[in-house]
Design a protein around this motif. Structure first.
Motif, PDB file in Angstrom:
ATOM      1  N   ALA A  88       3.007   1.433 -19.895  1.00 17.02           N
ATOM      2  CA  ALA A  88       3.935   2.375 -20.508  1.00 17.02           C
ATOM      3  C   ALA A  88       3.890   3.728 -19.802  1.00 17.02           C
ATOM      4  CB  ALA A  88       3.625   2.531 -22.001  1.00 17.02           C
ATOM      5  N   VAL A  89       2.994   4.582 -20.228  1.00 10.58           N
ATOM      6  CA  VAL A  89       2.929   5.943 -19.690  1.00 10.58           C
ATOM      7  C   VAL A  89       1.505   6.250 -19.234  1.00 10.58           C
ATOM      8  CG1 VAL A  89       4.843   6.789 -21.082  1.00 10.58           C
ATOM      9  CG2 VAL A  89       2.520   6.882 -22.004  1.00 10.58           C
ATOM     10  N   GLU A  90       1.338   7.416 -18.627  1.00 10.87           N
ATOM     11  CA  GLU A  90       0.027   7.788 -18.106  1.00 10.87           C
ATOM     12  C   GLU A  90      -0.907   8.275 -19.227  1.00 10.87           C
ATOM     13  OE1 GLU A  90       1.221  12.358 -16.802  1.00 10.87           O
ATOM     14  OE2 GLU A  90       0.979  10.816 -15.278  1.00 10.87           O
ATOM     15  N   ARG A  91      -2.202   8.232 -18.933  1.00 14.47           N
ATOM     16  CA  ARG A  91      -3.258   8.819 -19.759  1.00 14.47           C
ATOM     17  C   ARG A  91      -3.310   8.262 -21.188  1.00 14.47           C
ATOM     18  NH1 ARG A  91      -5.423  13.259 -17.235  1.00 14.47           N
ATOM     19  NH2 ARG A  91      -6.280  14.031 -19.204  1.00 14.47           N
ATOM     20  N   VAL A  92      -2.999   6.970 -21.352  1.00 17.93           N
ATOM     21  CA  VAL A  92      -3.071   6.379 -22.691  1.00 17.93           C
ATOM     22  C   VAL A  92      -4.483   5.880 -23.023  1.00 17.93           C
ATOM     23  CG1 VAL A  92      -0.640   5.728 -22.790  1.00 17.93           C
ATOM     24  CG2 VAL A  92      -2.300   4.123 -21.828  1.00 17.93           C
ATOM     25  N   ILE A  93      -5.281   5.644 -21.990  1.00 15.05           N
ATOM     26  CA  ILE A  93      -6.664   5.196 -22.215  1.00 15.05           C
ATOM     27  C   ILE A  93      -7.583   6.381 -22.006  1.00 15.05           C
ATOM     28  CG2 ILE A  93      -8.496   3.628 -21.452  1.00 15.05           C
ATOM     29  CD1 ILE A  93      -6.344   1.683 -20.568  1.00 15.05           C
ATOM     30  N   ASP A  94      -8.037   6.959 -23.122  1.00 17.96           N
ATOM     31  CA  ASP A  94      -8.969   8.081 -23.039  1.00 17.96           C
ATOM     32  C   ASP A  94     -10.395   7.560 -23.187  1.00 17.96           C
ATOM     33  OD1 ASP A  94      -9.308   7.524 -25.755  1.00 17.96           O
ATOM     34  OD2 ASP A  94      -8.067   9.202 -26.420  1.00 17.96           O
ATOM     35  N   ALA A  95     -11.352   8.461 -23.260  1.00 18.60           N
ATOM     36  CA  ALA A  95     -12.759   8.057 -23.295  1.00 18.60           C
ATOM     37  C   ALA A  95     -13.070   7.200 -24.513  1.00 18.60           C
ATOM     38  CB  ALA A  95     -13.650   9.299 -23.275  1.00 18.60           C
ATOM     39  N   GLN A  96     -12.526   7.576 -25.664  1.00 21.09           N
ATOM     40  CA  GLN A  96     -12.800   6.824 -26.887  1.00 21.09           C
ATOM     41  C   GLN A  96     -12.238   5.410 -26.813  1.00 21.09           C
ATOM     42  OE1 GLN A  96     -11.415   8.723 -30.467  1.00 21.09           O
ATOM     43  NE2 GLN A  96     -12.066   7.053 -31.800  1.00 21.09           N
ATOM     44  N   ILE A  97     -11.017   5.295 -26.326  1.00 24.87           N
ATOM     45  CA  ILE A  97     -10.405   3.970 -26.204  1.00 24.87           C
ATOM     46  C   ILE A  97     -11.144   3.138 -25.163  1.00 24.87           C
ATOM     47  CG2 ILE A  97      -8.328   2.751 -25.436  1.00 24.87           C
ATOM     48  CD1 ILE A  97      -6.692   4.961 -26.753  1.00 24.87           C
ATOM     49  N   ALA A  98     -11.520   3.759 -24.041  1.00 25.41           N
ATOM     50  CA  ALA A  98     -12.236   3.029 -22.986  1.00 25.41           C
ATOM     51  C   ALA A  98     -13.543   2.436 -23.507  1.00 25.41           C
ATOM     52  CB  ALA A  98     -12.515   3.957 -21.805  1.00 25.41           C
ATOM     53  N   ALA A  99     -14.208   3.163 -24.373  1.00 25.34           N
ATOM     54  CA  ALA A  99     -15.478   2.680 -24.924  1.00 25.34           C
ATOM     55  C   ALA A  99     -15.270   1.510 -25.884  1.00 25.34           C
ATOM     56  CB  ALA A  99     -16.190   3.817 -25.657  1.00 25.34           C
ATOM     57  N   ASN A 100     -14.034   1.387 -26.419  1.00 24.96           N
ATOM     58  CA  ASN A 100     -13.764   0.350 -27.416  1.00 24.96           C
ATOM     59  C   ASN A 100     -12.866  -0.770 -26.910  1.00 24.96           C
ATOM     60  OD1 ASN A 100     -15.185   1.469 -29.764  1.00 24.96           O
ATOM     61  ND2 ASN A 100     -13.705   3.135 -29.618  1.00 24.96           N
ATOM     62  N   LEU A 101     -12.537  -0.757 -25.617  1.00 29.33           N
ATOM     63  CA  LEU A 101     -11.718  -1.833 -25.079  1.00 29.33           C
ATOM     64  C   LEU A 101     -12.432  -3.170 -25.220  1.00 29.33           C
ATOM     65  CD1 LEU A 101     -10.251  -0.343 -21.768  1.00 29.33           C
ATOM     66  CD2 LEU A 101      -9.067  -0.692 -23.936  1.00 29.33           C
ATOM     67  N   ARG A 102     -11.648  -4.215 -25.574  1.00 23.99           N
ATOM     68  CA  ARG A 102     -12.227  -5.547 -25.740  1.00 23.99           C
ATOM     69  C   ARG A 102     -11.433  -6.567 -24.922  1.00 23.99           C
ATOM     70  NH1 ARG A 102     -12.744  -6.191 -32.138  1.00 23.99           N
ATOM     71  NH2 ARG A 102     -10.789  -4.992 -32.094  1.00 23.99           N
ATOM     72  N   PRO A 113      -2.715   5.347 -16.114  1.00 26.01           N
ATOM     73  CA  PRO A 113      -2.872   5.158 -17.554  1.00 26.01           C
ATOM     74  C   PRO A 113      -4.255   5.534 -18.081  1.00 26.01           C
ATOM     75  CG  PRO A 113      -3.091   3.053 -16.456  1.00 26.01           C
ATOM     76  CD  PRO A 113      -2.729   4.053 -15.393  1.00 26.01           C
ATOM     77  N   THR A 114      -5.207   5.763 -17.169  1.00 27.44           N
ATOM     78  CA  THR A 114      -6.594   6.016 -17.551  1.00 27.44           C
ATOM     79  C   THR A 114      -6.993   7.445 -17.187  1.00 27.44           C
ATOM     80  OG1 THR A 114      -7.082   3.683 -17.098  1.00 27.44           O
ATOM     81  CG2 THR A 114      -8.955   5.179 -17.296  1.00 27.44           C
ATOM     82  N   THR A 115      -7.576   8.151 -18.137  1.00 25.81           N
ATOM     83  CA  THR A 115      -8.022   9.520 -17.869  1.00 25.81           C
ATOM     84  C   THR A 115      -9.309   9.494 -17.038  1.00 25.81           C
ATOM     85  OG1 THR A 115      -9.426   9.693 -19.835  1.00 25.81           O
ATOM     86  CG2 THR A 115      -7.084  10.254 -20.099  1.00 25.81           C
ATOM     87  N   PRO A 116      -9.641  10.597 -16.348  1.00 24.79           N
ATOM     88  CA  PRO A 116     -10.886  10.644 -15.570  1.00 24.79           C
ATOM     89  C   PRO A 116     -12.126  10.380 -16.432  1.00 24.79           C
ATOM     90  CG  PRO A 116      -9.450  12.433 -14.918  1.00 24.79           C
ATOM     91  CD  PRO A 116      -8.812  11.793 -16.118  1.00 24.79           C
TER      92      PRO A 116
END
Length: 212
Positions: A88-102, A113-116
């Motif tokens: 979809a768009v940029e920066r949708v996966i932040d640190a909190q989401i990255a830690a909870n990806l399954r 789509p992923t923040t630094p």
């Protein structure tokens, strides 16, 4: 990974997301959730992707497809699946989401789509999640644009099958190089892809004599 029976989630249902969902569906992957700017849909046993594409073509979005399979769009990235495609768009996966990806594979269809901050977390989870970075994952369009430019210059136009064959040849070769660099030097896939890209540009500039 066995494609037949694997599951996928696709965020975004535009030019990238809808085609990614259809290709996965055609490979035997169950696309269990999709979303666009109007909402999200989730069905654990798999959505009818060709029907969804027809609906989106007629209505302009996923809106109004079905209330029975509606999902809060904020939940789509955390659904357990084998393949997650943020398209979809940029920066949708932040640190909190990255830690909870399954997911097992994160295939970045969107640009950035992923923040630094999230990237550092994903680098630490690379034994769990295989990241196909955007610079590699969504580069097919740029490759084909280059082919169009070449054909225009030569006034020699290829059939669709030839374009697809050459595109996959370039993408497969690039993927293999990134994977080899990542494994050989124990690098995060994004780092390996960026390193190869920068080196290619530097080499081209040196060859053309742009730098001493």
């Amino acid at each position: 990974m066995r494609l037949n029976g694997a599951t996928a989630v696709v965020q975004g249902f535009g030019n990238v997301g809808s085609i990614a969902a259809l290709e996965l569906h055609n490979m035997g992957v169950k696309v269990i959730a999709v979303s666009d700017h109007t909402g999200a849909l989730y069905r654990p046993r798999g959505l009818d992707i060709p029907q969804l594409i027809r609906h989106a073509a007629l209505q302009g979005s996923l809106e109004g497809y079905s209330n029975e399979v509606a999902l809060d769009p904020a939940e789509i990235l955390s659904i357990p699946c084998d393949v997650l495609v943020p398209a979809a768009v940029e920066r949708v996966i932040d640190a909190q989401i990255a830690a909870n990806l399954r997911c097992r594979i994160l295939a970045e269809g969107a640009n950035g789509p992923t923040t630094p901050e999230a990237d550092r977390i994903l680098e630490g989870r690379q034994k769990e999640i295989f990241v196909i970075p955007d610079i590699l994952c969504n580069s097919g369009g740029v490759v084909v644009s280059y082919f169009e430019w070449m054909q225009d210059l030569q006034r020699l136009f290829w059939e669709e099958e030839e374009v697809i064959r050459r595109e996959y040849q370039v993408l497969d070769r690039a993927f293999e190089r990134v994977l080899a660099r990542s494994k050989g030097e124990n690098l995060f896939n994004r780092t390996a892809a960026m390193a190869i890209g920068v080196e290619r540009v530097r080499g081209a500039k040196e060859t053309r004599g742009l730098f001493p």
